[in-house]
Design a protein around this motif. Sequence first.
Motif, mmCIF file in Angstrom:
data_model
loop_
_atom_site.group_PDB
_atom_site.id
_atom_site.type_symbol
_atom_site.label_atom_id
_atom_site.label_comp_id
_atom_site.label_asym_id
_atom_site.label_seq_id
_atom_site.Cartn_x
_atom_site.Cartn_y
_atom_site.Cartn_z
ATOM 1 N N UNK A 100 0.820 -1.205 0.000
ATOM 2 C CA UNK A 100 0.000 0.000 0.000
ATOM 3 C C UNK A 100 0.861 1.265 0.000
ATOM 4 N N UNK A 101 1.899 1.296 0.833
ATOM 5 C CA UNK A 101 2.733 2.502 0.937
ATOM 6 C C UNK A 101 3.647 2.679 -0.265
ATOM 7 N N UNK A 102 3.910 1.608 -1.015
ATOM 8 C CA UNK A 102 4.791 1.706 -2.182
ATOM 9 C C UNK A 102 4.014 1.777 -3.491
ATOM 10 N N UNK A 103 2.702 1.942 -3.411
ATOM 11 C CA UNK A 103 1.919 2.194 -4.621
ATOM 12 C C UNK A 103 2.200 3.621 -5.077
ATOM 13 N N UNK A 104 2.547 3.792 -6.354
ATOM 14 C CA UNK A 104 2.961 5.113 -6.823
ATOM 15 C C UNK A 104 1.788 6.074 -6.940
ATOM 16 N N UNK A 177 11.289 -1.295 -5.733
ATOM 17 C CA UNK A 177 10.043 -2.005 -5.994
ATOM 18 C C UNK A 177 8.881 -1.043 -5.793
ATOM 19 N N UNK A 178 7.916 -1.075 -6.691
ATOM 20 C CA UNK A 178 6.721 -0.249 -6.541
ATOM 21 C C UNK A 178 5.526 -1.023 -7.094
ATOM 22 N N UNK A 179 4.314 -0.517 -6.809
ATOM 23 C CA UNK A 179 3.094 -1.238 -7.142
ATOM 24 C C UNK A 179 2.104 -0.313 -7.828
ATOM 25 N N UNK A 180 1.236 -0.933 -8.617
ATOM 26 C CA UNK A 180 0.192 -0.220 -9.346
ATOM 27 C C UNK A 180 -1.121 -0.984 -9.182
ATOM 28 N N UNK A 181 -2.236 -0.271 -9.362
ATOM 29 C CA UNK A 181 -3.539 -0.922 -9.333
ATOM 30 C C UNK A 181 -4.296 -0.691 -8.036
ATOM 31 N N UNK A 186 -0.178 -5.204 -9.334
ATOM 32 C CA UNK A 186 0.918 -5.163 -10.298
ATOM 33 C C UNK A 186 2.168 -4.645 -9.583
ATOM 34 N N UNK A 187 3.175 -5.493 -9.499
ATOM 35 C CA UNK A 187 4.433 -5.108 -8.864
ATOM 36 C C UNK A 187 5.534 -4.974 -9.901
ATOM 37 N N UNK A 188 6.312 -3.916 -9.810
ATOM 38 C CA UNK A 188 7.412 -3.672 -10.742
ATOM 39 C C UNK A 188 8.697 -3.513 -9.928
ATOM 40 N N UNK A 189 9.701 -4.325 -10.247
ATOM 41 C CA UNK A 189 10.975 -4.307 -9.501
ATOM 42 C C UNK A 189 12.132 -4.089 -10.465
ATOM 43 N N UNK A 190 13.014 -3.189 -10.110
ATOM 44 C CA UNK A 190 14.213 -2.943 -10.895
ATOM 45 C C UNK A 190 15.446 -3.498 -10.196
ATOM 46 N N UNK A 191 16.283 -4.208 -10.946
ATOM 47 C CA UNK A 191 17.526 -4.781 -10.431
ATOM 48 C C UNK A 191 18.702 -4.106 -11.123
#
Length: 350
Positions: A100-104, A177-181, A186-191
């Motif tokens: 919830x807190x990392x939803x953009x 890492x961030x989330x949408x929806x 929907x989780x999006x993670x960058x490495x």
Amino acid sequence: MKKERENLELLLICMVIGIIAACITGYFLYENKKEYWEVQARDIFYEALTEEVQKRSGMEVFFCTEGNIHLPVDKKKEPITVFMETEYGKKNFVIPYEKHTHNIIRSSDQRMLYTYLLYKDPLEADSLNMIWNDLLEKVKFPGKTIVRVSVTDWWEHETNAYSNDLSYLSKSDSLVSCYLGYRCEIGVTGFTYFSWWKVLTLKDKILLGALVVACLLLFFVQEFMIRIYRRLFIKEIPVIAVNKSQSHIYQLEDDCFFDADSMSLKNSTVNVKLTPLLATLLQGFLDAQDNKLSINEIIMLLWPDSAGTSERVHTTIGRLRKCLSKIDWIVENGNSAYQLKKTPFHRRKV
């Protein structure tokens, strides 16, 4: 031989010190630059994600909502429950506090909009990673990037998709890492992955090489520094010899003499009587260049009849050393030769 071995050991020690210093310095340089690039990559990741999502701005959306998600700043970090009704039915979903807190998106309506848009046109990991790389190339990013897109369906089953370049995944660190929806489905993670030789600049590598070279130079400088120290702080007391045809008395120091005729060493406090063999050997040292004699030269001097051996030389040298110790002089050995000395000293005859 012993001196050469000691010099080699000292050279190796200087080299090891230089390598250790370069490794420690290189580690801190790498960590500092890595932290800087991670901040750059994280900021650009959000920029790339926004650009990717904006490709769907032309889609027509028809939906209605009722009420609003209560999004407080929850100090207890408790999960949030949301309700949805779709063609699959009605259902409550529990969203973990971290998602919830990392939803953009903060607005519930906007979250619902992203749920619909990304359901109709899902995010592609390859496309997002390509945009991310293109933006990073503008700032000359030295690392590698990988993107993972995870989607949780209505039945809460998660599927993951990665960008094509997975060769560095096992070595990579999760950067962001961030989330949408509406339900953060929907989780999006960058490495990111960094190679130290790419993170460090040419200037950094030259600096590390200079550290190793500087430590090696210590080996060569130390001899020069020793000579300077001796010249400035140690008074040289020469051994003086007068015309040999007129006298066989050698002056070792201001008040110390060797009388070759009487075979005695004298100073203000002691009078050491030498045996003929020891007197001949001492006179041989004083007459020799640099006061140095090889083992063969000692054998020819003391035993011209070829009766001498290296063992007899060693024994005779030991006896001479015992006599010389009373006046603080020594005989050093090295490279199959012996040298009479009081460091530093020269020779003169009286």
